[in-house]
Design a protein around this motif. Structure first.
Motif: not given
Length: 136
Positions: A26-54
């Protein structure tokens, strides 16, 4: 150019956000909503998403919303609180809302959620330039 056209143009020119798989929900003036899915290549050494992804998802929502007024807006300060760990397959939604805007500065808050659960909270300040987005 103004409004929701600008984020679509920005996304078309943003190879990193495309690699992340970010989609505009969704998008309008002053507001935007985005989505995405966490993929395997986005995981860190602890098997969680790297903080840089969010962070990148929130930062993209922030940038898109800040530019919907029609002038180039550039980030000058941002911060994030990571509240919950994220795993492969999680679908994240980031919604950026401009809390305050004046002639030169814009102040945004971005909530990142997994379903209804708040997983990160991002705050950002943009500098609003005089350069206008053009239809080209």
């Amino acid at each position: 150019m103004k409004g929701k056209q600008i984020p679509y143009k920005m996304l078309s020119l943003d190879a990193f956000s495309q690699w992340l798989g970010i989609e505009i929900l969704e998008c309008e003036i002053g507001r935007c909503k985005l989505g995405m899915t966490i993929r395997k290549e986005m995981l860190n050494s602890m098997n969680y998403a790297h903080g840089g992804v969010s962070y990148a998802l929130a930062d993209t929502a922030f940038g898109f919303a800040a530019n919907t007024h029609g002038k180039y807006a550039v980030s000058i300060e941002t911060s994030i609180n990571h509240i919950e760990a994220l795993e492969e397959g999680d679908y994240l939604v980031a919604e950026s809302v401009i809390e305050k805007v004046n002639n030169k500065l814009g102040f945004n808050v971005v909530e990142v959620k997994r379903g209804e659960e708040l997983v990160a909270l991002f705050k950002g300040v943009v500098y609003r330039t005089q350069k206008e987005w053009k239809n080209d």
